[in-house]
Write an enzyme that holds these catalytic residues in place. Sequence first.
Site, PDB file in Angstrom:
ATOM      1  N   ASP A 167      55.398 -78.275  77.761  1.00  0.00           N
ATOM      2  CA  ASP A 167      55.818 -77.526  78.943  1.00  0.00           C
ATOM      3  C   ASP A 167      57.289 -77.727  79.280  1.00  0.00           C
ATOM      4  OD1 ASP A 167      54.936 -75.558  80.644  1.00  0.00           O
ATOM      5  OD2 ASP A 167      54.298 -76.922  82.235  1.00  0.00           O
ATOM      6  N   LYS A 178      44.216 -78.693  85.520  1.00  0.00           N
ATOM      7  CA  LYS A 178      43.849 -77.820  84.404  1.00  0.00           C
ATOM      8  C   LYS A 178      42.559 -78.323  83.762  1.00  0.00           C
ATOM      9  CE  LYS A 178      48.640 -76.817  82.981  1.00  0.00           C
ATOM     10  NZ  LYS A 178      48.656 -75.363  83.075  1.00  0.00           N
ATOM     11  N   ARG A 234      57.951 -72.824  88.365  1.00  0.00           N
ATOM     12  CA  ARG A 234      58.839 -71.969  89.165  1.00  0.00           C
ATOM     13  C   ARG A 234      59.487 -72.753  90.309  1.00  0.00           C
ATOM     14  NH1 ARG A 234      53.956 -67.990  90.242  1.00  0.00           N
ATOM     15  NH2 ARG A 234      53.553 -68.853  88.175  1.00  0.00           N
TER      16      ARG A 234
END
Length: 484
Positions: free
Chosen positions: A275, A263, A338
Site C-alpha cells: 500500500d 479488512k 486519501r
Amino acid sequence: MPIQLAHAATLPAHADSVFLLPAGTTELPAALADLPEAARQYVAAQLAADSKLITVNHYSHRHYFVVASAKGSAHLIAEAVRKSGHQLHAQLKADKVAELYVQDLANGADGTLALALAEGLYLTAYEFEGYKTDEKAKKAADLTRILLVGAASAAAIQALQNVLQGVCLARNLINAPLNKLNATQFAERMAEAGDEAGYQTEIFDLPRLEALRMGGLLAVNLGSPEPPTFTIMEWKPENARNAKPYVLVGKGVVFDTGGLSLKPTPGSMDMMKCDMSGGAAVTGVLYALAKNQVPVHVIGLVPATDNRPGGMAYVPGDVLTMYSGLTVEVLNTDAEGRLILADALAFAKKYDPELVFDIATLTGAAARAVGKEGLVAMGTADEEQMLALKQAGHRTHERIVEFPLWDEYAEHIKSDIADINNLGKAEAGAISAGKFLERFIEGTPWIHLDIAGPAYLTAPDSYRGKGGTGTSVRLLYDFLVNQK
C-alpha cells in the site's frame, strides 16, 4: 546483482547473440551471411512456420532470433518486443547464458526495438532478494550483461539502465514486509537512494508533523506503535528548464489493516505491504531523474505510516482538522490513503508547482474498473498535459484511463457535520476518492493516478513479474523527460 547494460561497436565472433528480425522475414539478412548453410536452412524453415523465437545452438555459442510483430502502432510493436524479451529470458536461463549481444536488424539505424528487448530482459530477470538463509535456496543470476550492438547510443543505453534501476528500487521497497520497512525505515531508504543518485532529502518526524498539524497523517498513525514520517525529496539541477517544479506525491501506507474498519483476511489484507507503492514509485522516479541528470526540477513528497486498530486508533465518526484547515468526517478508517495524501497535496501548494501528481493504490474500485492492464487518472490539469501523459503511457505501455471529475460527484462526499467525509457512495468509488483529494489541491494543476490494479500482482505477468511491479516509474519518468 542487477544486469549491466552496455554498448558494443561490433558483434564478436562466437558470442551468444540475439538478432531482432523485421516482421514478415522469410530469409536471413546479408548481415548474417557467415551463418552455416545448415543453420540458415533451419532458421528459414522456422521463419516459414511463423516462429517468433528461434534458437540455433552452435555448441560454442548460440544464436537467437526474435521476429518483431507486424501488428499495431510502433508503441504496440515495442511492447510485443518487451514481451519477447520475457520469453527469451526463459531460454537464456535454461541455456545458462551470462553475456548476451543484441543486434537490431528490424529497425535499421534506430535502436528502439533493441532497447525494448533489453528492457523486457532486464525487468524479467528481476528477483526480490528476500530473506532466505539457506544458501541452496538462493538463486544465482545467470544473465549478468547485455550488450547492444551498433544502433542505440551508449548514452541511451545508460539512461535506460538508470530508469530500470529506478523501477527495481520501487519493486524492492514494495516487496519488503512491514517488519523490515516501517515508516521510519522507508524514509531512511528514500534518503539512501538520494545519497546514491544525487537528490536531496529531508525527513519530518512526529514532533514536526504535530507542529504542522497534519491532521490526516497523524490520525491514521494513532493506532500504530511506530511514528509517521513525511519525506521530501528534491531534484533541482542548475540547468532545470522549468521555472516552477513538478511535484509528485506518493501514498506511503507501509501496511494497511483497514484500522478499526478491519479488512477481511485471508484476502484483502494479505498483500497490504504494497500500500506504499505510490511512495515507492515516486522514489524510483526521483532516482532515475537524478541518475540521468535530467534538467527538470522535481519534488517528491511521501507521507508514511501504517494503519492499525491499536491504541488510540481513530474511529468512524471522528472529525479531523487537516493541514489545509478543512474538516473531514471519518466514515471508514480503511479510506485512510486519501487522508494522508490530502495533507501532502495541501503541503505541495506551497511550492507554487507547475503540475502536481499523486500516485496511490487508492481504491478497489479503480482495480475493478480497469484491472491490472491500466491506471486510472483524473484531475484538473489542462488537456495538453493530460494528452502528454497518455502519450507517455502508450510509449511505456503503462496506459491510463481518464475518469471524469464532474461537479456532481462532490455530492458523494458531503458531510452533515464537517466540510466533507472520507467515503463516497457504492458507485464511482474511484472518482469520489479523487473528488476528495481535489478539495486539497484547488487552484493548482493536478493529476491523480490510482494504481491499485497493476501495482502488485499475485501471479506472474510477463516482464512485470510477480509482486511489486514498480508501475508508474517508467510512465512518469517518460512524461517528465519529455517536458519542454
